[in-house]
Design a protein around this motif. Structure first.
Motif, mmCIF file in Angstrom:
data_model
loop_
_atom_site.group_PDB
_atom_site.id
_atom_site.type_symbol
_atom_site.label_atom_id
_atom_site.label_comp_id
_atom_site.label_asym_id
_atom_site.label_seq_id
_atom_site.Cartn_x
_atom_site.Cartn_y
_atom_site.Cartn_z
ATOM 1 N N ILE B 188 0.833 -1.202 0.000
ATOM 2 C CA ILE B 188 0.000 0.000 0.000
ATOM 3 C C ILE B 188 0.873 1.258 0.000
ATOM 4 C CG2 ILE B 188 -1.630 1.355 1.403
ATOM 5 C CD1 ILE B 188 -2.936 -1.347 2.216
ATOM 6 N N THR B 189 1.942 1.233 0.790
ATOM 7 C CA THR B 189 2.845 2.385 0.851
ATOM 8 C C THR B 189 3.415 2.730 -0.517
ATOM 9 O OG1 THR B 189 3.453 1.770 3.098
ATOM 10 C CG2 THR B 189 4.953 3.261 1.941
ATOM 11 N N ARG B 190 3.707 1.705 -1.306
ATOM 12 C CA ARG B 190 4.298 1.962 -2.624
ATOM 13 C C ARG B 190 3.245 2.245 -3.702
ATOM 14 N NH1 ARG B 190 9.378 1.910 -3.294
ATOM 15 N NH2 ARG B 190 10.709 1.053 -1.668
ATOM 16 N N VAL B 191 2.072 1.647 -3.548
ATOM 17 C CA VAL B 191 1.062 1.741 -4.614
ATOM 18 C C VAL B 191 0.191 3.006 -4.480
ATOM 19 C CG1 VAL B 191 -1.070 0.665 -5.442
ATOM 20 C CG2 VAL B 191 1.002 -0.710 -5.180
ATOM 21 N N ALA B 192 -0.117 3.396 -3.234
ATOM 22 C CA ALA B 192 -1.028 4.535 -3.042
ATOM 23 C C ALA B 192 -0.549 5.813 -3.759
ATOM 24 C CB ALA B 192 -1.249 4.782 -1.544
ATOM 25 N N PRO B 193 0.753 6.168 -3.673
ATOM 26 C CA PRO B 193 1.185 7.388 -4.369
ATOM 27 C C PRO B 193 1.052 7.277 -5.893
ATOM 28 C CG PRO B 193 2.863 6.639 -2.800
ATOM 29 C CD PRO B 193 1.844 5.553 -2.891
ATOM 30 N N VAL B 194 1.193 6.056 -6.408
ATOM 31 C CA VAL B 194 1.033 5.860 -7.851
ATOM 32 C C VAL B 194 -0.417 6.096 -8.250
ATOM 33 C CG1 VAL B 194 1.078 4.137 -9.697
ATOM 34 C CG2 VAL B 194 2.972 4.257 -8.047
ATOM 35 N N VAL B 195 -1.342 5.539 -7.471
ATOM 36 C CA VAL B 195 -2.772 5.731 -7.741
ATOM 37 C C VAL B 195 -3.112 7.222 -7.657
ATOM 38 C CG1 VAL B 195 -5.091 5.233 -6.860
ATOM 39 C CG2 VAL B 195 -3.381 3.407 -6.998
#
Lengths: 202, 202
Positions: B188-195
């Motif tokens: 989540i830490t890595r994916v949330a900023p991408v989203v």
């Protein structure tokens, strides 16, 4: 996945009868696997579509899993090019290089077919998923991760791949609009920085 | 997808015999579709697994496509929560909210099953892909896009979804390591900023 086999595919059809038959079987297999997925494809159906006897398919390739692996191998010669393209250039634009080569494979009807076969088969069948894991993970992800200077390099490589896999799913497999019909350059422009960020960010 | 049906699922099992049978059929259908995918699942197999006659399945739901839609609907009551969560909060952390709710659905065995059924079925079957497009695109993507102030809002929403779909494919469906076993918070830490970047970036 030898240079010989890659060379053969790039060149003219081989002249010997057996090599011609072998390629015809592989073409039929790619067609069947990409249209129907692994489970609904049979060696018998492949043989019928290639106009040969089932025994000949077994003779050349062995089991259905081995036919599958041989049929999708054509996608992995280019996949190794992806890897090399990624590994050979500078790290600070690795994201764009990786994204361009992957979309190049999907946009090309010849390589799209085995990719569709892999995706359609791997989600429903453990044997096909295992081929996917072995080829994609071992051949591609781990080597890319090896170039990254980060403790979580493999996870980074996989999150980058996940962005590309997700776009491919929505654009080429499930065909959701507007992503299915968007200009590929527009997609690359948006996706490449994300891939770069996963691989080398922070 | 009415409030009534969502309310029924959250509450205790209904007391009437017909509602109990209906739920048993839906449980069986989710089990079959998520394990086998759409094509290999039959109304007969669902009926058998639920301990009822096929005619009763047809009586309650109609065609196999309609059974499928009813069976996966349970994933869409939460999906509407995703949408509401996304739409109700501030736009500057919409990425994290969306990512958390989606992974919440995948990490929960009850909602993971219909999600697996949707993914496994949609890649191999046009009827299931059509359900996917209708529910995901119409109910979720277009509404999220409607909140974004950008000319390419729908494409942005789909690229964000593609990152989430890709991670789900690799983690929950094909199960590639290390992404399959990684701590969900790390992902989540890595994916949330991408989203977030896809939705509101640049």
């Amino acid at each position: 996945m030898t240079d010989t086999s890659a060379g053969r595919r790039r060149g003219r059809p081989p002249r010997t009868e057996s090599a011609g038959t072998r390629d015809r079987i592989l073409d039929a297999a790619r067609e069947e696997f990409s249209e129907r997925g692994y489970d609904k494809t049979s060696v018998r159906g492949i043989a019928k579509s290639a106009g040969v006897d089932s025994a000949l398919v077994h003779h050349y390739f062995g089991t259905k899993e081995q036919v599958f692996e041989a049929a999708v191998e054509v996608a992995f010669a280019p996949a190794l090019k992806v890897r090399d393209a990624v590994l050979e250039g500078p790290l600070d634009n690795v994201g764009e290089r990786m994204t361009r080569v992957i979309f190049g494979l999907w946009e090309n009807p010849v390589t799209r077919k085995p990719l569709l076969a892999i995706v359609r088969s791997a989600v429903n069948n453990e044997a096909a998923a295992s081929v996917f894991r072995r080829l994609i993970t071992a051949q591609l992800m781990r080597r890319i991760a090896g170039e990254l200077d980060a403790p979580d390099a493999e996870l980074r490589a996989e999150l980058a791949a996940a962005q590309l896999v997700g776009v491919a799913m929505m654009r080429y497999v499930i065909k959701i609009e507007p992503i299915a019909s968007a200009d590929v350059e527009q997609i690359i422009t948006r996706v490449a920085p994300v891939v770069q960020g996963h691989l080398t960010g922070r």
